[in-house]
Scaffold this motif. Structure first.
Motif, short mmCIF file in Angstrom:
data_model
loop_
_atom_site.label_atom_id
_atom_site.label_comp_id
_atom_site.label_asym_id
_atom_site.label_seq_id
_atom_site.Cartn_x
_atom_site.Cartn_y
_atom_site.Cartn_z
N PRO A 180 2.67 8.65 7.65
CA PRO A 180 3.41 8.28 6.45
C PRO A 180 2.77 8.76 5.14
CG PRO A 180 2.13 6.40 7.24
CD PRO A 180 1.91 7.53 8.22
N TYR A 181 1.52 9.22 5.17
CA TYR A 181 0.89 9.59 3.90
C TYR A 181 0.95 11.12 3.74
CZ TYR A 181 -0.71 4.87 3.05
OH TYR A 181 -0.75 3.52 2.79
N ASP A 194 3.25 16.71 -2.84
CA ASP A 194 3.44 15.37 -2.30
C ASP A 194 4.95 15.10 -2.18
OD1 ASP A 194 3.76 12.53 -1.99
OD2 ASP A 194 1.61 12.41 -2.42
N SER A 214 0.86 -1.19 0.00
CA SER A 214 0.00 0.00 0.00
C SER A 214 0.88 1.23 0.00
CB SER A 214 -0.87 0.03 1.27
OG SER A 214 -1.57 -1.17 1.41
N GLY A 215 0.41 2.29 -0.63
CA GLY A 215 1.20 3.53 -0.64
C GLY A 215 0.61 4.52 -1.61
N LYS A 216 1.53 5.25 -2.29
CA LYS A 216 1.10 6.29 -3.24
C LYS A 216 1.79 6.06 -4.56
CE LYS A 216 1.97 9.80 0.04
NZ LYS A 216 2.37 11.19 0.22
N LEU A 217 1.11 6.40 -5.64
CA LEU A 217 1.82 6.37 -6.92
C LEU A 217 1.49 7.64 -7.69
CD1 LEU A 217 -0.21 5.42 -9.49
CD2 LEU A 217 0.00 3.25 -8.31
N GLY A 218 2.49 8.10 -8.41
CA GLY A 218 2.32 9.32 -9.18
C GLY A 218 2.81 9.08 -10.60
N LYS A 260 4.23 2.37 1.44
CA LYS A 260 4.21 2.71 2.86
C LYS A 260 4.11 1.46 3.73
CE LYS A 260 4.56 7.00 2.18
NZ LYS A 260 5.75 7.73 2.63
N PHE A 306 -3.55 7.30 -4.15
CA PHE A 306 -3.17 6.30 -3.16
C PHE A 306 -3.50 4.95 -3.78
CE2 PHE A 306 -2.10 9.10 0.15
CZ PHE A 306 -2.96 10.19 0.06
N GLN A 319 6.21 15.73 -6.19
CA GLN A 319 5.36 16.36 -7.21
C GLN A 319 4.60 17.53 -6.59
OE1 GLN A 319 2.80 13.10 -8.36
NE2 GLN A 319 3.69 12.94 -10.37
N GLN A 333 1.14 14.84 2.74
CA GLN A 333 0.68 15.60 1.57
C GLN A 333 0.22 16.96 2.08
OE1 GLN A 333 -3.03 14.45 -0.67
NE2 GLN A 333 -1.55 13.85 -2.21
N ARG A 364 15.02 3.28 -5.39
CA ARG A 364 15.65 4.36 -4.63
C ARG A 364 15.85 3.95 -3.16
NH1 ARG A 364 14.08 9.61 -5.62
NH2 ARG A 364 14.63 10.36 -7.69
N SER A 367 -1.83 11.60 -9.51
CA SER A 367 -1.34 10.81 -8.36
C SER A 367 -2.53 10.17 -7.66
CB SER A 367 -0.58 11.72 -7.39
OG SER A 367 -1.47 12.60 -6.76
N ASP A 420 6.62 12.56 -1.02
CA ASP A 420 7.06 11.21 -1.39
C ASP A 420 7.20 11.09 -2.90
OD1 ASP A 420 7.11 10.09 1.23
OD2 ASP A 420 4.91 10.09 1.17
N LEU A 421 6.25 11.68 -3.60
CA LEU A 421 6.24 11.59 -5.07
C LEU A 421 7.04 12.73 -5.69
CD1 LEU A 421 2.47 10.68 -5.61
CD2 LEU A 421 4.43 9.13 -5.41
N GLN A 480 -7.71 3.28 4.94
CA GLN A 480 -6.60 4.18 5.26
C GLN A 480 -7.00 5.06 6.43
OE1 GLN A 480 -5.79 7.97 3.14
NE2 GLN A 480 -4.05 6.91 2.21
N LYS A 504 10.77 2.90 -2.38
CA LYS A 504 10.57 3.94 -3.40
C LYS A 504 11.10 3.46 -4.75
CE LYS A 504 10.54 8.82 -4.09
NZ LYS A 504 10.80 10.12 -3.45
N THR A 549 6.25 7.17 -10.29
CA THR A 549 6.89 7.12 -8.96
C THR A 549 5.99 6.32 -8.03
OG1 THR A 549 7.75 9.34 -9.36
CG2 THR A 549 7.85 8.54 -7.10
N VAL A 550 6.57 5.32 -7.36
CA VAL A 550 5.79 4.51 -6.42
C VAL A 550 6.43 4.64 -5.04
CG1 VAL A 550 4.88 2.22 -5.88
CG2 VAL A 550 5.28 2.86 -8.26
N SER A 551 5.62 5.09 -4.09
CA SER A 551 6.13 5.22 -2.72
C SER A 551 5.33 4.24 -1.86
CB SER A 551 5.90 6.66 -2.25
OG SER A 551 6.01 6.74 -0.85
#
Lengths: 174, 187
Positions: free
Chosen positions: B54-55, B70, A26-30, A170, A41, B75, B57, A142, A39, B72-73, B33, A155, A166-168
């Motif tokens: 951790p999220y 963001d 699970s995390g974030k992608l942009g 979590k 989640f 961006q 933004q 990364r 972007s 982490d990204l 979440q 990352k 970009t995939v972060s």
């Protein structure tokens, strides 16, 4: 191993990542494509070769689910409930997101995709993949995080022509 | 009518800051979440919302632009405010006309001890709406929660805490300069 691990699995080698019963990242992608940032989640829940990918916005809005069941792919959101033969085309047509979904199932785990050749692989001093080239994608790892006895990707940057992903990550659940 | 009652509650604070706990649960009740945020609002039109790691933004909006950063990204996206994609933030930072243009408001009830009152908002432009229903609740005239139901019955609930309506906020605190080395996109 179940997703709510009663016993924390302790993996010995990266090869085991190919044959996991189930895992979730699970995390974030942009994505950056043609001067546009998207972007979301995400959570990627995989059982065997089948997966459920959930994409959603900061307030949970714009929720999209992409399912792989055997070799059928389905996407579900507030306005969609469609099938398609390939997840990449389905996702791009319906959300505009350019994601190499089938390969990501492996890249997320920090291992090369199996069905195609790995043109270039580099490893860091811990022996974890630091760079990989597959199907025209240049993937850089990364950072990693310790999980279940291994270093799991934290990352990831993937580039191909004019797309940057970009995939972060979590959290990992195995 | 009901919108007057809502505006009446909102007009009791021109500035508000505090913490917000957001939990997103799926239709079958699974927690998707959970995040904690710090927020600052200067009404009308100024809104700052920083979600903690951790999220992590940061969203900063003023009458001209909305910036979403963001880390982490790496961006930053900067949008024109009028293109504010009917975000619930406009409920908190919007003035009467902003809310009237976007939402149908019905007062959905007050607890018998009159301590808490709730308003149910639904988007007028249902085609582009992300949520089918939003419920804004005030407790003793203070902002308590916003609960949003989307079309897949996913629920996002935001509970407000440490609400301070005496914070001295100025427009200058709602400017955002992107850090160096980050992809900045002006949408």
């Amino acid at each position: 191993c179940s997703l709510t691990p009663t016993k924390q699995p302790n993996l010995q080698s990266k090869d085991e990542l190919y044959t996991l019963d189930s895992w979730r990242a699970s995390g974030k992608l942009g994505t950056r494509y043609k001067g546009k940032n998207e972007s979301a989640f995400f959570s990627w829940t995989q059982t065997g070769d089948d997966y459920t990918i959930h994409l959603y916005g900061p307030l949970g809005q714009g929720s999209v689910y992409l399912y792989k069941e055997g070799n059928s792919f389905r996407i579900e959101s507030k306005d969609l409930n469609e099938h398609a033969a390939s997840p990449e085309q389905l996702l791009q047509r319906t959300t505009g997101l350019q994601l190499p979904v089938s390969n990501l199932a492996y890249w997320l785990r920090g291992i090369p995709a199996t069905s195609i050749s790995a043109d270039k692989t580099q490893h860091n001093e811990d022996g974890d993949l630091s760079a990989l080239q597959q199907e025209g994608w240049e993937i850089t790892y990364r950072s990693y995080m310790p999980a279940y006895g291994l270093n799991m990707p934290e990352k990831i940057i993937a580039k191909r022509k004019d797309i940057k992903l970009t995939v972060s990550i979590k959290s990992w659940d195995i | 009518d009901d919108i007057d009652a809502l505006i009446g509650k909102l007009d009791q604070f021109n500035t508000v800051s505090g913490k917000a706990m957001q939990v997103i649960t799926s239709a079958d009740g699974e927690e998707i979440q959970k995040t904690e945020s710090e927020f600052k609002i200067l009404r009308p039109g100024y809104f700052y919302w920083r979600t903690l790691p951790p999220y992590e933004q940061i969203i900063v909006s003023n009458p001209d632009t909305i910036s979403v950063y963001d880390p982490d990204l790496e961006q930053v996206s900067i949008y024109q405010s009028e293109k504010m994609r009917n975000s619930p933030a406009s409920i908190l930072s919007g003035n009467r006309s902003a809310i009237e243009k976007q939402f149908k408001v019905t007062k959905s009830g007050a607890s018998n001890d009159k301590k808490s009152t709730s308003f149910e908002l639904s988007y007028l432009d249902t085609a582009n709406a992300d949520f089918k229903k939003l419920t804004v609740t005030f407790k003793k005239d203070q902002l308590a929660s916003i609960v949003m139901h989307d079309m897949l019955d996913q629920v996002t609930s935001i509970t407000f805490g440490k609400v301070n309506t005496k914070a001295a906020l100025t427009p200058a605190q709602f400017e955002f300069t992107p850090p160096a080395g980050v992809d900045v996109i002006i949408e």
